[in-house]
Scaffold this motif. Structure first.
Motif, PDB file in Angstrom:
ATOM      1  N   SER A  51       0.836  -1.196   0.000  1.00 34.62           N
ATOM      2  CA  SER A  51       0.000   0.000   0.000  1.00 34.62           C
ATOM      3  C   SER A  51       0.876   1.253   0.000  1.00 34.62           C
ATOM      4  N   ARG A  91       0.577   9.858  -4.104  1.00 30.65           N
ATOM      5  CA  ARG A  91      -0.069   8.575  -3.798  1.00 30.65           C
ATOM      6  C   ARG A  91      -0.990   8.151  -4.932  1.00 30.65           C
ATOM      7  N   GLU A  92      -1.775   9.085  -5.471  1.00 26.86           N
ATOM      8  CA  GLU A  92      -2.698   8.753  -6.551  1.00 26.86           C
ATOM      9  C   GLU A  92      -1.964   8.337  -7.818  1.00 26.86           C
ATOM     10  N   SER A  95      -0.557   4.842  -7.165  1.00 27.90           N
ATOM     11  CA  SER A  95      -1.648   3.857  -7.140  1.00 27.90           C
ATOM     12  C   SER A  95      -2.172   3.564  -8.543  1.00 27.90           C
ATOM     13  N   MET A  98       0.316   1.393 -10.254  1.00 28.46           N
ATOM     14  CA  MET A  98       0.276   0.043  -9.683  1.00 28.46           C
ATOM     15  C   MET A  98      -0.854  -0.781 -10.297  1.00 28.46           C
ATOM     16  N   GLU A  99      -1.998  -0.158 -10.512  1.00 30.88           N
ATOM     17  CA  GLU A  99      -3.141  -0.864 -11.093  1.00 30.88           C
ATOM     18  C   GLU A  99      -2.810  -1.373 -12.492  1.00 30.88           C
TER      19      GLU A  99
END
Length: 130
Positions: A51, A91-92, A95, A98-99
């Motif tokens: 995370s 962070r966005e 993320s 990562m997706e």
């Protein structure tokens, strides 16, 4: 102490601090993250990341339980007053990347960036010249 000697001392001790302070960065690629903190560079594949936390600073939480604080997303008073927009944006972005890359393998590699090596070499040269 003469002015020239003072300037030399400031350059020898101040320059490494400035180089270290200017060095932190985060590079988000399709395969993973390259996190360069003050003295170490971490290459992290997305599968090794469990995370991304962002409050006053950005922290990458790894699958093995380790936490990697990202110096580029560190705390600031202005950021806190505005709700930490830089940390949230980082962070966005991580993320979202990562997706896109969930099926890659995961590991973490740590290396020492060239700037840190330069700082050590300059310090040793100064001590040798004394």
């Amino acid at each position: 102490m003469p002015v020239a000697q003072r300037m030399l001392v400031v350059w020898v001790f101040g320059r490494p601090m400035i180089l270290a302070a200017l060095n932190p960065k985060v590079v988000v690629t399709t395969a993973g993250l390259e996190v360069t903190n003050y003295f170490f560079r971490h290459w992290i594949l997305f599968k090794a990341v469990s995370s991304i936390e962002s409050t006053d600073e950005v922290v990458v939480r790894l699958v093995d339980g380790r936490r990697l604080k990202v110096a580029a997303g560190s705390w600031s008073l202005v950021g806190r007053m505005r709700g930490n927009p830089a940390q949230r944006a980082m962070r966005e972005q991580i993320s979202a990347a990562m997706e896109k890359a969930k099926e890659d393998g995961g590991n973490v590699e740590v290396s020492i960036p060239a700037v840190s090596t330069l700082v050590v070499l300059e310090s040793l040269a100064y001590l040798h010249l004394k």
